[in-house]
Write a protein that holds these residues in place. Structure first.
Motif, PDB file in Angstrom:
ATOM      1  N   PHE A  10      -6.857   8.709  -2.942  1.00 34.67           N
ATOM      2  CA  PHE A  10      -7.489   7.532  -3.522  1.00 34.67           C
ATOM      3  C   PHE A  10      -7.557   7.663  -5.043  1.00 34.67           C
ATOM      4  O   PHE A  10      -7.659   8.766  -5.588  1.00 34.67           O
ATOM      5  CB  PHE A  10      -8.911   7.370  -2.988  1.00 34.67           C
ATOM      6  CG  PHE A  10      -9.021   6.817  -1.600  1.00 34.67           C
ATOM      7  CD1 PHE A  10      -9.668   5.609  -1.371  1.00 34.67           C
ATOM      8  CD2 PHE A  10      -8.488   7.492  -0.502  1.00 34.67           C
ATOM      9  CE1 PHE A  10      -9.785   5.091  -0.083  1.00 34.67           C
ATOM     10  CE2 PHE A  10      -8.605   6.985   0.780  1.00 34.67           C
ATOM     11  CZ  PHE A  10      -9.252   5.782   0.989  1.00 34.67           C
ATOM     12  N   ALA A  58     -10.883  10.079   0.539  1.00 33.81           N
ATOM     13  CA  ALA A  58     -12.225   9.640   0.129  1.00 33.81           C
ATOM     14  C   ALA A  58     -13.271  10.279   1.028  1.00 33.81           C
ATOM     15  O   ALA A  58     -14.174   9.628   1.550  1.00 33.81           O
ATOM     16  CB  ALA A  58     -12.337   8.121   0.148  1.00 33.81           C
ATOM     17  N   MET A 108     -14.056   4.992  -5.236  1.00 36.92           N
ATOM     18  CA  MET A 108     -12.732   5.344  -4.755  1.00 36.92           C
ATOM     19  C   MET A 108     -11.967   4.057  -4.444  1.00 36.92           C
ATOM     20  O   MET A 108     -12.536   3.116  -3.898  1.00 36.92           O
ATOM     21  CB  MET A 108     -12.826   6.191  -3.482  1.00 36.92           C
ATOM     22  CG  MET A 108     -13.583   7.495  -3.635  1.00 36.92           C
ATOM     23  SD  MET A 108     -12.551   8.744  -4.407  1.00 36.92           S
ATOM     24  CE  MET A 108     -13.659  10.168  -4.340  1.00 36.92           C
ATOM     25  N   SER A 109     -10.679   4.024  -4.766  1.00 35.07           N
ATOM     26  CA  SER A 109      -9.889   2.813  -4.547  1.00 35.07           C
ATOM     27  C   SER A 109      -8.546   3.162  -3.932  1.00 35.07           C
ATOM     28  O   SER A 109      -7.984   4.230  -4.178  1.00 35.07           O
ATOM     29  CB  SER A 109      -9.685   2.055  -5.858  1.00 35.07           C
ATOM     30  OG  SER A 109      -9.011   2.865  -6.812  1.00 35.07           O
ATOM     31  N   GLU A 154     -12.138  -0.654  -1.916  1.00 30.92           N
ATOM     32  CA  GLU A 154     -13.017   0.189  -2.735  1.00 30.92           C
ATOM     33  C   GLU A 154     -14.080   0.807  -1.825  1.00 30.92           C
ATOM     34  O   GLU A 154     -14.651   0.120  -0.966  1.00 30.92           O
ATOM     35  CB  GLU A 154     -13.721  -0.623  -3.824  1.00 30.92           C
ATOM     36  CG  GLU A 154     -12.879  -0.906  -5.034  1.00 30.92           C
ATOM     37  CD  GLU A 154     -13.699  -1.454  -6.180  1.00 30.92           C
ATOM     38  OE1 GLU A 154     -13.207  -1.426  -7.311  1.00 30.92           O
ATOM     39  OE2 GLU A 154     -14.844  -1.918  -5.945  1.00 30.92           O
ATOM     40  N   THR A 190     -14.207  14.310  -2.143  1.00 27.09           N
ATOM     41  CA  THR A 190     -12.858  14.434  -2.673  1.00 27.09           C
ATOM     42  C   THR A 190     -12.128  13.101  -2.570  1.00 27.09           C
ATOM     43  O   THR A 190     -12.422  12.295  -1.680  1.00 27.09           O
ATOM     44  CB  THR A 190     -12.057  15.519  -1.931  1.00 27.09           C
ATOM     45  OG1 THR A 190     -10.728  15.573  -2.454  1.00 27.09           O
ATOM     46  CG2 THR A 190     -11.988  15.260  -0.438  1.00 27.09           C
ATOM     47  N   ASN A 191     -11.186  12.884  -3.487  1.00 23.75           N
ATOM     48  CA  ASN A 191     -10.401  11.652  -3.408  1.00 23.75           C
ATOM     49  C   ASN A 191      -9.280  11.759  -2.382  1.00 23.75           C
ATOM     50  O   ASN A 191      -8.562  10.790  -2.147  1.00 23.75           O
ATOM     51  CB  ASN A 191      -9.848  11.260  -4.775  1.00 23.75           C
ATOM     52  CG  ASN A 191      -8.837  12.251  -5.329  1.00 23.75           C
ATOM     53  OD1 ASN A 191      -8.992  13.465  -5.175  1.00 23.75           O
ATOM     54  ND2 ASN A 191      -7.810  11.756  -5.998  1.00 23.75           N
ATOM     55  N   ALA A 214      -9.890   7.244  -8.321  1.00 25.03           N
ATOM     56  CA  ALA A 214     -11.323   7.536  -8.450  1.00 25.03           C
ATOM     57  C   ALA A 214     -11.776   7.303  -9.883  1.00 25.03           C
ATOM     58  O   ALA A 214     -11.061   7.625 -10.834  1.00 25.03           O
ATOM     59  CB  ALA A 214     -11.617   8.974  -8.031  1.00 25.03           C
ATOM     60  N   THR A 230     -12.764   8.877   5.064  1.00 23.76           N
ATOM     61  CA  THR A 230     -12.792   7.431   5.190  1.00 23.76           C
ATOM     62  C   THR A 230     -11.708   7.031   6.183  1.00 23.76           C
ATOM     63  O   THR A 230     -10.567   7.481   6.090  1.00 23.76           O
ATOM     64  CB  THR A 230     -12.529   6.762   3.834  1.00 23.76           C
ATOM     65  OG1 THR A 230     -13.636   7.030   2.969  1.00 23.76           O
ATOM     66  CG2 THR A 230     -12.354   5.257   3.978  1.00 23.76           C
ATOM     67  N   SER A 276     -16.802  16.526 -12.073  1.00 24.72           N
ATOM     68  CA  SER A 276     -15.553  16.572 -11.310  1.00 24.72           C
ATOM     69  C   SER A 276     -14.696  17.734 -11.774  1.00 24.72           C
ATOM     70  O   SER A 276     -14.866  18.272 -12.865  1.00 24.72           O
ATOM     71  CB  SER A 276     -14.771  15.259 -11.472  1.00 24.72           C
ATOM     72  OG  SER A 276     -14.311  15.111 -12.803  1.00 24.72           O
TER      73      SER A 276
END
Length: 344
Positions: A119, A39, A130-131, A148, A35-36, A121, A76, A7
């Motif tokens: 997100f 997501a 990812m959350s 998640e 990527t976060n 991560a 997402t 990362s």
């Protein structure tokens, strides 16, 4: 070399939230970048029939492009994928009004859908998790929801995505991935790709892509190893592609449905899609546009990529005849999508 996840800090939002870019690389050198921010899947790089590696999804090399993207590249989607008619629904005796971002309708979660969120991560063994915490009233939806999104990249170039969520109140929930695939590995369109969809039925929709409630025969929208260009229509003013929800044939048990296969004869690449979802939304990228340079050093143009969005039925909350997609304290959400890249 063994598979690993690395990362780096990629940038930040206008409000100072840090954006990371993760690379999941397997033993062969094929890799996925995620990527976060939203997501989102940024890159999938796999070989063609000649062993040449190339990008097979639309994405941007610069984080700034994602901050300005309105086409959901790789993102997402949530809290509810696709459209909710009139941005309104009733649930458990209460009325809810959502953000409108598609005429009078809500689409892909509204103006600040999950594609616009940073997100959390973490890396756990060989998985990227990812959350996101989505508060009660977020976009107009009820319930505090915890989501998640789990990504795994295998040695045989299979990307598995798992969605897990729980809400403290009943809420419509429908998460998917909005990657645009182009197996050619160039700025060519996807019109020469061939597509098979495991479906004989579709959800009939009106001119605004809102379901009528009828499930009808796919007829001339059936894909059985057909060229994408054979399914588009030239109306004189513009070329209209496919923007349709397919009801998948339930051939396998344990919610392990073969959904679709996409192939490109020139590169020799293939993509097989398997899912737990009951349907697949096929979108041929008719409205793709943008000024940012993508991985191919060109701008996104109509039919530059094709989406295969495994998901629950569009607008199901307003269509009692459809299977419902409600998550709540006693109904946790757990679905998966698998993208397997290979050769013809």
């Amino acid at each position: 070399m063994t598979g690993h996840i690395s990362s780096k800090i990629w940038g930040e939002t206008d409000s100072g939230e840090v954006i990371h870019l993760f690379r999941l690389e397997n033993e062969t050198g094929s890799y996925v970048e995620i990527t976060n921010y939203g997501a989102a899947i940024v890159s999938v790089v796999v070989p063609d029939r000649y062993g040449r590696y190339g990008h097979v999804v639309l994405g941007f090399p610069q984080v700034s492009a994602y901050l300005n993207d309105n086409c959901y590249l790789g993102s997402t989607i949530g809290r509810y994928a696709n459209r909710i008619s009139n941005a309104h629904f009733e649930l458990n005796g209460e009325s809810y009004y959502l953000e409108t971002n598609d005429g009078v309708n809500a689409n892909h979660g509204g103006l600040q859908g999950y594609n616009k969120r940073v997100f959390g991560a973490k890396i756990k063994e060989n998985s990227l998790i990812m959350s996101l915490q989505s508060e009660d009233g977020d976009g107009g939806f009820p319930g505090n929801l915890e989501l998640e999104v789990i990504y795994d990249w295998s040695h045989d170039n299979t990307l598995n995505i798992v969605y897990k969520a729980i809400s403290d109140r009943d809420t419509p929930a429908n998460f998917t991935n909005h990657t645009y695939f182009n197996l050619r590995g160039s700025d060519a369109t996807i019109l020469e790709h061939k597509l098979t969809v495991s479906a004989a039925k579709i959800a009939e929709a009106d001119d605004d892509y809102i379901p009528t409630g009828r499930i009808i025969n796919a007829a001339d929208l059936t894909f059985q190893n057909n060229l994408v260009e054979d399914k588009v229509k030239n109306t004189g003013n513009r070329i209209t592609g496919v923007n349709t929800y397919y009801v998948l044939t339930d051939e396998l048990i344990f919610k392990n449905r073969f959904a679709a296969e996409l192939t490109d004869e020139r590169s020799g690449r293939s993509l097989k899609v398997v899912t737990s979802y009951p349907g697949l939304f096929v979108y041929t990228g008719d409205f793709l546009a943008g000024d940012q340079l993508n991985h191919y050093q060109g701008k996104c143009v109509p039919f530059g990529g094709l989406c295969l969005e495994c998901q629950h039925y569009p607008d199901s909350i307003n269509r009692p005849e459809f299977p419902q997609a409600i998550t709540g304290p006693q109904r946790p959400y757990h679905e998966f999508i698998t993208f397997k890249f290979g050769l013809i």
